[in-house]
Write a protein that holds these residues in place. Structure first.
Motif, PDB file in Angstrom:
ATOM      1  N   LYS A 204     -10.096   2.302   1.508  1.00 30.49           N
ATOM      2  CA  LYS A 204     -10.348   0.973   1.250  1.00 30.49           C
ATOM      3  C   LYS A 204     -10.565   0.037   0.356  1.00 30.49           C
ATOM      4  CE  LYS A 204      -9.187   2.907   5.123  1.00 30.49           C
ATOM      5  NZ  LYS A 204      -9.477   2.656   6.539  1.00 30.49           N
ATOM      6  N   LEU A 205     -11.003  -0.159  -0.664  1.00 27.73           N
ATOM      7  CA  LEU A 205     -11.684  -0.764  -1.216  1.00 27.73           C
ATOM      8  C   LEU A 205     -10.585  -1.388  -2.487  1.00 27.73           C
ATOM      9  CD1 LEU A 205     -14.675   1.281  -2.527  1.00 27.73           C
ATOM     10  CD2 LEU A 205     -15.063  -0.511  -1.992  1.00 27.73           C
TER      11      LEU A 205
ATOM     12  N   ARG B 212      -9.731   4.759  -3.207  1.00 28.30           N
ATOM     13  CA  ARG B 212      -9.952   3.894  -3.755  1.00 28.30           C
ATOM     14  C   ARG B 212      -9.297   3.476  -2.072  1.00 28.30           C
ATOM     15  NH1 ARG B 212     -13.581   1.190  -6.378  1.00 28.30           N
ATOM     16  NH2 ARG B 212     -13.483  -0.942  -5.992  1.00 28.30           N
ATOM     17  N   LEU B 213      -7.852   4.263  -1.872  1.00 32.75           N
ATOM     18  CA  LEU B 213      -7.091   3.962  -1.130  1.00 32.75           C
ATOM     19  C   LEU B 213      -7.957   4.499   0.294  1.00 32.75           C
ATOM     20  CD1 LEU B 213      -3.508   5.180  -2.170  1.00 32.75           C
ATOM     21  CD2 LEU B 213      -4.502   2.595  -1.304  1.00 32.75           C
ATOM     22  N   LYS B 214      -8.456   5.671   0.207  1.00 29.27           N
ATOM     23  CA  LYS B 214      -9.247   6.417   1.167  1.00 29.27           C
ATOM     24  C   LYS B 214     -10.534   5.184   1.695  1.00 29.27           C
ATOM     25  CE  LYS B 214      -8.169  10.294   2.313  1.00 29.27           C
ATOM     26  NZ  LYS B 214      -7.685  10.833   3.629  1.00 29.27           N
TER      27      LYS B 214
ATOM     28  N   ASP C 232      -7.997  -3.045   7.679  1.00 34.31           N
ATOM     29  CA  ASP C 232      -8.834  -3.070   7.043  1.00 34.31           C
ATOM     30  C   ASP C 232      -6.764  -3.487   6.119  1.00 34.31           C
ATOM     31  OD1 ASP C 232     -10.893  -1.203   7.080  1.00 34.31           O
ATOM     32  OD2 ASP C 232      -8.245  -0.273   7.896  1.00 34.31           O
TER      33      ASP C 232
ATOM     34  N   ILE D  78      -3.319  11.765   4.187  1.00 34.61           N
ATOM     35  CA  ILE D  78      -3.837  10.642   5.367  1.00 34.61           C
ATOM     36  C   ILE D  78      -4.439   9.831   4.975  1.00 34.61           C
ATOM     37  CG2 ILE D  78      -3.553  10.511   7.424  1.00 34.61           C
ATOM     38  CD1 ILE D  78      -3.164  13.348   8.184  1.00 34.61           C
ATOM     39  N   TYR D  79      -3.720   8.291   4.574  1.00 32.65           N
ATOM     40  CA  TYR D  79      -4.416   7.913   4.466  1.00 32.65           C
ATOM     41  C   TYR D  79      -3.977   6.451   6.194  1.00 32.65           C
ATOM     42  CZ  TYR D  79      -3.484   9.813   0.277  1.00 32.65           C
ATOM     43  OH  TYR D  79      -3.589  10.734  -0.474  1.00 32.65           O
ATOM     44  N   LEU D  80      -4.976   6.486   6.877  1.00 30.43           N
ATOM     45  CA  LEU D  80      -4.743   5.249   7.899  1.00 30.43           C
ATOM     46  C   LEU D  80      -5.419   3.833   7.347  1.00 30.43           C
ATOM     47  CD1 LEU D  80      -5.224   5.131  11.127  1.00 30.43           C
ATOM     48  CD2 LEU D  80      -6.519   5.754  11.003  1.00 30.43           C
ATOM     49  N   TYR D  81      -4.530   2.627   8.020  1.00 30.05           N
ATOM     50  CA  TYR D  81      -4.798   1.391   7.550  1.00 30.05           C
ATOM     51  C   TYR D  81      -5.053   0.845   8.880  1.00 30.05           C
ATOM     52  CZ  TYR D  81      -5.685   0.952   2.963  1.00 30.05           C
ATOM     53  OH  TYR D  81      -6.377   1.636   1.870  1.00 30.05           O
TER      54      TYR D  81
ATOM     55  N   GLU E  50      -9.013  -7.785   5.645  1.00 25.14           N
ATOM     56  CA  GLU E  50      -9.114  -7.389   4.546  1.00 25.14           C
ATOM     57  C   GLU E  50      -8.132  -7.419   3.174  1.00 25.14           C
ATOM     58  OE1 GLU E  50     -13.216  -4.579   3.243  1.00 25.14           O
ATOM     59  OE2 GLU E  50     -12.844  -5.172   5.363  1.00 25.14           O
ATOM     60  N   VAL E  51      -7.258  -6.046   3.479  1.00 22.73           N
ATOM     61  CA  VAL E  51      -6.667  -6.360   2.019  1.00 22.73           C
ATOM     62  C   VAL E  51      -6.129  -7.794   1.386  1.00 22.73           C
ATOM     63  CG1 VAL E  51      -5.074  -5.406   0.840  1.00 22.73           C
ATOM     64  CG2 VAL E  51      -6.174  -4.211   1.742  1.00 22.73           C
TER      65      VAL E  51
ATOM     66  N   GLU F 141      -8.575 -10.092   0.176  1.00 31.22           N
ATOM     67  CA  GLU F 141      -8.901  -9.991  -1.183  1.00 31.22           C
ATOM     68  C   GLU F 141      -7.941 -10.870  -2.150  1.00 31.22           C
ATOM     69  OE1 GLU F 141      -9.364  -5.825  -0.842  1.00 31.22           O
ATOM     70  OE2 GLU F 141     -11.877  -6.170  -0.193  1.00 31.22           O
TER      71      GLU F 141
ATOM     72  N   ASN G 243      -8.105   9.779   9.387  1.00 28.75           N
ATOM     73  CA  ASN G 243      -8.323   8.881   7.982  1.00 28.75           C
ATOM     74  C   ASN G 243      -8.922  10.173   6.812  1.00 28.75           C
ATOM     75  OD1 ASN G 243      -7.534   7.138   5.508  1.00 28.75           O
ATOM     76  ND2 ASN G 243      -9.919   6.605   5.394  1.00 28.75           N
TER      77      ASN G 243
ATOM     78  N   MET H  55      -7.151   6.715  -7.942  1.00 31.82           N
ATOM     79  CA  MET H  55      -6.450   5.488  -6.276  1.00 31.82           C
ATOM     80  C   MET H  55      -6.677   6.179  -5.434  1.00 31.82           C
ATOM     81  SD  MET H  55      -3.457   4.065  -8.235  1.00 31.82           S
ATOM     82  CE  MET H  55      -2.131   5.609  -8.251  1.00 31.82           C
ATOM     83  N   GLU H  56      -7.095   7.160  -5.170  1.00 35.96           N
ATOM     84  CA  GLU H  56      -6.796   7.471  -3.947  1.00 35.96           C
ATOM     85  C   GLU H  56      -8.599   7.592  -3.658  1.00 35.96           C
ATOM     86  OE1 GLU H  56      -7.420  11.250  -0.897  1.00 35.96           O
ATOM     87  OE2 GLU H  56      -8.959  10.868  -1.983  1.00 35.96           O
TER      88      GLU H  56
ATOM     89  N   LEU I 189       0.523  -1.117   0.299  1.00 34.42           N
ATOM     90  CA  LEU I 189      -0.068  -0.170   0.397  1.00 34.42           C
ATOM     91  C   LEU I 189       1.016   0.652  -0.019  1.00 34.42           C
ATOM     92  CD1 LEU I 189      -2.762  -1.055   2.562  1.00 34.42           C
ATOM     93  CD2 LEU I 189      -3.000  -0.641   0.256  1.00 34.42           C
TER      94      LEU I 189
END
Lengths: 449, 272
Positions: free
Chosen positions: B161-162, B157-159, A302, A295-298, A305-306, A309, A290, B154-155, A172
Motif C-alpha cells: 500500500k505504498l 507497492r500495491l501489496k 488504506d 490477491i490485493y486487499l485494501y 491513505e491513498v 497521498e 493480502n 508495482m506488485e 487501483l
C-alpha cells in the motif's frame, strides 16, 4: 473610452454555505430575464453560479461598475447590497483574468483539480451566449479559459489521481487489471461508500456485477440499480471464484472472508488476480488474505491513505499549474491591452484617409479631365501610400505597449497628441479652411505678379 | 572509414536517441517525447535492417563476422518490440528492447569484423533454426524480463500500500505485464528448445560442453525455462512467481551470453 474587465464574486473560501445559498444566481428565472441591462456602461457579462461559488464577470466603461454589479446582484436575490458586500471579492483586468483562469483550471476549487467546475463554466458561458450577453472580449476570454484549463490538465498531474475513497478503489483496480470490460465484480452488503465504489466500477465499464446481501430483497434492489444480478448471501464463497473485484461493506462482527477460504478460491480461479475493497468497520475480510499471491486487499484506512497521498500530489502539481496560469494571463492581457489601441488606430487611419481624400479631390479639380480609369489609379495609389505611412507608427505603438508594462495610457496619449487625433471635426475644418485660405491667397498673389 | 561503418554509427546514434527519448519521456510523463523516441527507434531499426541485409549479402551465411551475431540479436529485440507494440499495444516494452538493442549493437561494433568461417554444411538450416530460434526466444525472454521488473515493482507497492512513482501513471497494469510473461514462456520455450536442439544436432556436442561453459549454462537456462514453462502451463502459476522466474532466467542467459563472448564465439571456436 477604455473598456475594463471586472469580476465580483463570493466562494467557499470567504462565504459560508448560508451566504452562498442566499446569493446564488442559479435560479433559471433570474438568469432567463437577465439581471443586468446591457446599457452604455456594461457591455458584456456572464454569471457563474455553482454550489461553491457565485461570480459575475463584466466588461464595462464605468469605473464604479462593481457597485452597480453588486447592486443588481443583491436586488436579483431580494437582498440589500450591504449584506452582500462583506463577502465579495473584486478583481479587475489582469487580476480578473488570472482569477478566471485559476477557477477554470480547478485551482480554486474545494477539491483541487476536480473536473466539474470546467463543465459548470462552460454551461454558464453557453447560457450567457444564448442571452447574447457576451461579445468579443468575454467570448475570447472564456475560450482562452477553457484552453488554459485543458493545458493545465494535460501538462500537469493535477487531476491524474483519485481524491475520493470510492474512485481511488477504481484507480487501483485499473493498476491490477488490464481490460475493465472483462471484469466481474461483486458487492457484498450495502453502504454509501461501497455503493459509490460499485457505481464507479460500473461506469468504468466492468462486464457485470453481482450483489449479495443478508436481506435478499435489498440485494435485488441494488442489482437492479446497477444492471447486475442478486445472489444469495449463503452462496458467497462459491461466487467468489467467479469474480475479480469484491467490494465488501457488511455489518458483520467477524470477518466473512478468511484466508483459508481464499486459498481454495484461488485454486479454482487458477491463480487469476483478485482485488478486495473492504469498506466495512469492523472489517469483513481477514487482513491475512493480502499475504496470498495475486490477491490485493485494501481496507478503508488504506484507501484513505491513498487519497491523502493523491491530494498531496495535487497540491504539488498546483504550483506548476499556477505557473501556466500566470503565463497565459500575461499573454491574454497583452491582447486586452491591444484592444485599448483600437480606437486610436481607427482614428488615425480615418484621419489619414480623410486627408488623402481631400487632397485627391483638390488635385483632380486642378488636373481637369483625365483619361478613363486614372482617378481610380490615383485613389488606389494614395490609399496604398497612407497604409504604408501608417504601418510603422502603428507597429511602434503596438510593440511598446506590449513590451512596457502600464505604458499604454502614456503611449496612446502621446500618439494622439502627435497626430492631433483628439481635435474636434469643427476645429479641424476651420484649421483646414485657414490653411486653404492661405494657400489660395498665395496662389492669387503669384497670378497677379 | 567505410560506408558500412558509417551506417552502423548511424544505427547507434538512432538507437541512443530512441533509448534516451523513451527513458526521459517515461520519467517525465511526456507523451510527445515518447512518440518521437518510438519513431527514432523505428528509423534505427530500418537502417539496422539495411546494414544486416547488406552484410549478409556481401559475406554470405558462411563468412559472417563475429559482430554480426549480437547485431542480429539486437535486431530481433526491436522486431519483437514492434510486434508487441502493434499486437498487444504495449509500447512500454521499448524501455527494455531499445537499451538492450543499443548495448548489443555497441558490443557488435567492438567485436572483430573478421569473418568467422562456418563449414558449408552447417550454414543454411543451422543458421535459420539455431540462430533465429535462439535469438527470438532470448528476445521474448528480454521482454518478459522488462515486464517482470515492472510487475515486481508495482506488485510490491500495491501489496504494501505504498504510493507508486509518478512515471508508472502511463505504464500498463499488472495483468498486462503478466500477459507478456505468458507469451514469452509459451512461445519462447519451444523456440529455445528448437534452437538448442538444432545446435546439438549440427555441432559436436560433447567437445563443446567441456570446452565452452556457455553450452553448460545454456542447458541450465533450458532446464529453468522448462520448469518455468511447466509452472506457467500445467500448474497455472502467474503473477510475482513467474515474473521473478523470468528475471532469473534472463539474468542467467545474459551471463551465458557474456561468458560466450568473453571467451570467444563458440561457433568459431569449434571451427577454426
Amino acid at each position: 473610452m477604455k473598456k475594463e474587465l471586472y469580476l465580483v464574486g463570493l466562494s467557499h473560501k470567504n462565504a459560508p454555505v448560508e451566504v452562498r445559498e442566499r446569493f446564488a444566481l442559479s435560479d433559471p428565472d433570474v438568469l432567463e430575464r437577465g439581471i443586468l441591462p446591457l446599457d452604455g456602461d456594461i457591455r458584456e457579462y456572464l454569471v457563474l453560479s455553482t454550489c461553491n461559488r457565485v461570480e459575475m464577470l463584466a466588461v464595462a466603461h464605468r469605473a464604479d461598475c462593481t457597485d452597480m454589479l453588486l447592486e443588481y446582484w443583491a436586488r436579483a436575490r431580494g437582498e440589500h447590497i450591504s449584506s452582500l458586500q462583506p463577502y465579495v471579492y473584486i478583481y479587475t483586468n489582469e487580476d480578473a483574468v488570472r482569477h478566471l483562469f485559476t477557477v477554470a483550471s480547478s485551482l480554486d476549487s474545494m477539491v483541487l483539480g476536480e473536473p466539474q467546475i470546467l463543465g459548470q463554466l462552460k454551461d454558464a458561458y453557453r447560457a450567457a451566449a444564448q442571452r447574447r450577453t457576451t461579445k468579443a472580449i468575454l467570448n475570447k476570454l472564456l475560450h482562452k479559459a477553457f484552453s488554459v484549463a485543458k493545458r493545465v490538465r494535460t501538462e500537469t498531474a493535477i487531476a491524474a489521481s483519485a481524491v475520493s475513497v470510492s474512485y481511488a478503489a477504481v484507480e487501483l483496480a485499473r493498476k491490477i487489471f488490464d481490460d475493465m470490460g472483462q471484469i466481474q465484480a461483486m458487492l457484498i452488503g450495502a453502504g454509501e461508500m461501497a455503493e459509490l465504489a460499485a457505481t464507479h466500477l460500473v461506469n468504468a465499464g466492468i462486464a457485470s456485477i453481482r450483489v449479495a446481501n443478508r436481506t435478499h430483497e435489498r440485494a435485488v434492489q441494488l442489482a437492479d440499480r446497477y444492471g447486475g444480478r442478486a445472489v444469495f448471501f449463503d452462496d458467497l464463497t462459491q461466487h467468489l471464484s467467479q469474480v475479480d473485484i469484491v467490494i465488501s461493506s457488511t455489518g458483520a462482527r467477524e470477518p466473512i472472508i478468511r484466508v483459508n477460504d481464499m486459498r481454495e478460491v484461488l485454486r479454482k480461479r487458477k491463480n487469476k488476480p483478485m482485488f478486495f475493497i473492504d469498506i466495512a468497520v469492523p472489517r469483513d475480510i481477514d487482513p491475512e488474505v493480502n499475504s496470498l499471491d495475486n490477491i490485493y486487499l485494501y481496507d478503508i484506512d488504506d484507501l484513505k491513505e491513498v487519497v491523502e497521498e493523491n491530494l498531496a500530489g495535487r497540491r504539488e502539481e498546483a504550483v506548476r499549474a499556477q505557473r501556466i496560469v500566470a503565463e497565459e494571463t500575461g499573454m491574454f492581457c497583452l491582447w486586452l491591452k491591444s484592444l485599448n489601441l483600437q480606437p486610436t488606430i481607427v482614428d488615425m487611419i480615418r484621419k489619414s484617409e480623410t486627408i488623402a481624400q481631400l487632397e485627391l479631390e483638390r488635385s483632380l479639380k486642378r488636373l481637369g479631365p483625365l483619361p478613363e480609369g486614372s482617378r481610380e489609379i490615383l485613389a488606389a495609389m494614395l490609399s496604398s501610400v497612407v497604409k504604408k505611412l501608417n504601418h510603422e507608427p502603428i507597429m511602434f505603438l503596438k510593440r511598446h505597449i506590449a513590451e512596457e508594462a502600464d505604458a499604454d495610457d502614456y503611449f496612446i496619449t502621446l500618439f494622439r497628441r502627435i497626430f492631433n487625433l483628439d481635435v474636434e471635426a469643427g476645429q479641424e475644418t476651420s484649421h483646414h479652411k485657414r490653411r486653404c485660405y492661405a494657400r489660395q491667397t498665395s496662389s492669387s498673389r503669384s497670378e497677379l505678379s | 572509414m567505410d560506408f558500412e561503418y558509417i551506417l552502423a554509427i548511424g544505427v547507434i546514434i538512432l538507437y541512443s536517441l530512441g533509448t534516451f527519448g523513451m527513458l526521459l519521456g517515461t520519467l517525465a510523463l511526456h507523451r510527445p517525447l515518447k512518440a518521437l523516441a518510438d519513431r527514432i527507434t523505428l528509423a534505427g531499426f530500418s537502417l539496422h535492417t539495411v546494414v544486416a541485409v547488406a552484410m549478409l549479402a556481401s559475406n554470405g551465411f558462411t563468412a559472417l563476422p563475429m559482430g554480426y551475431y549480437p547485431q542480429l540479436m539486437a535486431w530481433s529485440l526491436i522486431f519483437l518490440y514492434i510486434c508487441a507494440w502493434g499486437w498487444l499495444r504495449l509500447p512500454f516494452l521499448g524501455l527494455t528492447a531499445a537499451p538492450l538493442a543499443l548495448l548489443l549493437y555497441i558490443l557488435s561494433m567492438r567485436l572483430s569484423y573478421t569473418p568467422a568461417l562456418l563449414p558449408e554444411h552447417l550454414s543454411g538450416l543451422f543458421f535459420t533454426l539455431h540462430i533465429w530460434s535462439l535469438y527470438l526466444s532470448l528476445g521474448l525472454l528480454a521482454m518478459a524480463f522488462g515486464a517482470g521488473v515492472l510487475f515486481v515493482y508495482m506488485e510490491s507497492r500495491l501489496k504494501k500500500k505504498l504510493p507508486m512513482a509518478e512515471f508508472t501513471r502511463d505504464l500498463p497494469s499488472l495483468a498486462a505485464c503478466d500477459k507478456v510473461n505468458h507469451i514469452a514462456v509459451t512461445a519462447g520455450f519451444p523456440l529455445y528448445t528448437l534452437g538448442l536442439m538444432s545446435g546439438f544436432i549440427w555441432a559436436p556436442m560433447a567437445k563443446t560442453i567441456v570446452e565452452n561453459p556457455k553450452v553448460l549454462l545454456s542447458l541450465v537456462v533450458w532446464l529453468l525455462y522448462a520448469l518455468f514453462f511447466y509452472q506457467r502451463t500445467a500448474l497455472r502459476y502467474r503473477g510475482k512467481k513467474t515474473a521473478v522466474m523470468a528475471i532469473v532466467i534472463f539474468g542467467i542467459s545474459v551471463l551465458s551470453f557474456g561468458i560466450d563472448y568473453a571467451i570467444s564465439h563458440h561457433s568459431t571456436q569449434m571451427f577454426p
